[in-house]
Design a protein around this motif. Structure first.
Motif, short mmCIF file in Angstrom:
data_model
loop_
_atom_site.label_atom_id
_atom_site.label_comp_id
_atom_site.label_asym_id
_atom_site.label_seq_id
_atom_site.Cartn_x
_atom_site.Cartn_y
_atom_site.Cartn_z
N PRO A 4 0.81 -1.23 0.00
CA PRO A 4 0.00 0.00 0.00
C PRO A 4 0.84 1.27 0.00
CG PRO A 4 -0.76 -1.56 1.68
CD PRO A 4 0.56 -2.06 1.19
N TRP A 5 2.09 1.16 0.47
CA TRP A 5 2.98 2.31 0.55
C TRP A 5 4.14 2.11 -0.42
CZ3 TRP A 5 1.22 6.39 3.18
CH2 TRP A 5 0.20 6.16 4.11
N MET A 6 4.34 3.04 -1.31
CA MET A 6 5.43 2.95 -2.28
C MET A 6 6.75 2.86 -1.52
SD MET A 6 6.35 5.64 -5.29
CE MET A 6 7.79 5.39 -6.35
N PRO A 7 7.53 1.79 -1.73
CA PRO A 7 8.75 1.60 -0.92
C PRO A 7 9.74 2.76 -1.01
CG PRO A 7 8.19 -0.41 -2.10
CD PRO A 7 7.28 0.65 -2.62
N GLN A 8 9.78 3.45 -2.13
CA GLN A 8 10.76 4.53 -2.31
C GLN A 8 10.27 5.87 -1.77
OE1 GLN A 8 9.51 2.58 -4.74
NE2 GLN A 8 11.21 1.43 -5.62
N ALA A 9 9.05 5.93 -1.26
CA ALA A 9 8.47 7.22 -0.85
C ALA A 9 8.65 7.48 0.64
CB ALA A 9 6.98 7.26 -1.20
N LEU A 10 8.84 8.74 0.97
CA LEU A 10 8.79 9.17 2.36
C LEU A 10 7.34 9.08 2.83
CD1 LEU A 10 10.99 12.36 1.93
CD2 LEU A 10 11.71 10.24 3.04
N LYS A 11 7.10 8.33 3.88
CA LYS A 11 5.73 8.11 4.35
C LYS A 11 5.29 9.29 5.21
CE LYS A 11 2.89 4.60 6.68
NZ LYS A 11 2.93 3.27 7.34
#
Length: 288
Positions: A4-11
């Motif tokens: 659900p969360w793009m691995p490369q993105a700052l959450k």
């Protein structure tokens, strides 16, 4: 299940999650931030990524997309998980529920406006930028079943072209903000082409996986550190005072990696010179 969360993105999770509507096919919506009005005769500097991230996490949270993407550095921030609706589309009461009209409706705001200026260079269209990180973004969105098609055509100009309601209901794929029912925007004007994804033996990872922060200890000797050293030099983040022992972790590596983190937009304690997964993945250290 896809991540659900793009691995490369700052959450930067805003909470306030809400489901999308699986009765519609999976979609991705392409936006640009368009936060300044520039012209070819009067270009303007690009707004810093951190400013837009703070806006969507704060006063602009009611207009936040899933993903904020900087095509000049390949940095991402994510505000909602993929299965949740986000809020970057106008949604009329009793209408199409545009932000939810798909098994996923993943919305991307690219940090860009026409005739923005970056490091003295002016960019008229999004596709003229380096589009760094597009491959990773496209791969992650595809993992959620969004097909590589533009039902209304890939955007080529800043013009409004509303999708007919029956097509919107029936066809998944990529839509420009300019195509979405109930919306009157004209962006994004252009968007990068889809990236082919190899399969089979040729698809093996070509980059060194993140070895964990604890790997980077003073005196650690490894070909991974030498490969990292080379990439930092290539990225103009060379803060080494000596070329000796490039395979041993030391103070020069900390200084140089700090420069890399700062190049990605990290500030303060977040640019401490210790590799983290996000910055490591962005560095693309060759597999050794």
């Amino acid at each position: 299940m896809p991540n659900p969360w793009m691995p490369q993105a700052l959450k930067a999770d805003l909470g306030d999650h809400a489901p999308c509507d699986p009765n519609f096919p999976a979609k991705a919506i392409a936006h640009i931030t368009a936060d300044r009005k520039a012209t070819a005769e009067a270009p303007l500097d690009l707004v810093p990524f951190a400013n837009l991230e703070s806006f969507f996490a704060g006063s602009g949270r009611e207009r936040a997309p899933h993903i904020l993407w900087d095509p000049f550095t390949g940095v991402f921030a994510q505000f909602f998980p993929a299965p949740s609706r986000s809020k970057a589309l106008f949604d009329a009461d009793g209408g199409t529920r545009t932000n939810r009209a798909g098994a996923v409706v993943i919305q991307i705001e690219s940090l860009f406006f026409p005739h923005c200026r970056v490091n003295g260079v002016v960019f008229a269209r999004l596709v003229d930028t380096p589009c760094m990180g597009w491959s990773e973004l496209h791969t992650w969105i595809s993992s959620w079943g969004v097909p590589d098609v533009w039902p209304m055509g890939r955007p080529k100009s800043l013009s409004h072209n509303t999708c007919p309601a029956d097509k919107w209901r029936a066809e998944g794929g990529w839509y420009a903000h300019a195509h979405v029912p109930e919306n009157d925007h004209v962006d994004p004007g252009s968007w990068p082409a889809f990236v082919s994804r190899p399969t089979g033996p040729s698809a093996v990872h070509q980059f060194e996986p993140f070895p964990g922060a604890s790997f980077f200890q003073v005196g650690r000797k490894s070909p991974v550190i030498e490969a990292m050293h080379g990439r930092l030099v290539t990225e103009d983040c060379d803060r080494y005072t000596s070329s000796a022992r490039p395979d041993v972790w030391g103070a020069g590596d900390v200084r140089s990696y700090t420069a890399w983190q700062q190049k990605l937009g990290f500030e303060g304690s977040a640019a401490d010179g210790v590799p983290g997964r996000f910055s490591w993945d962005r560095l693309e250290v060759p597999n050794v």
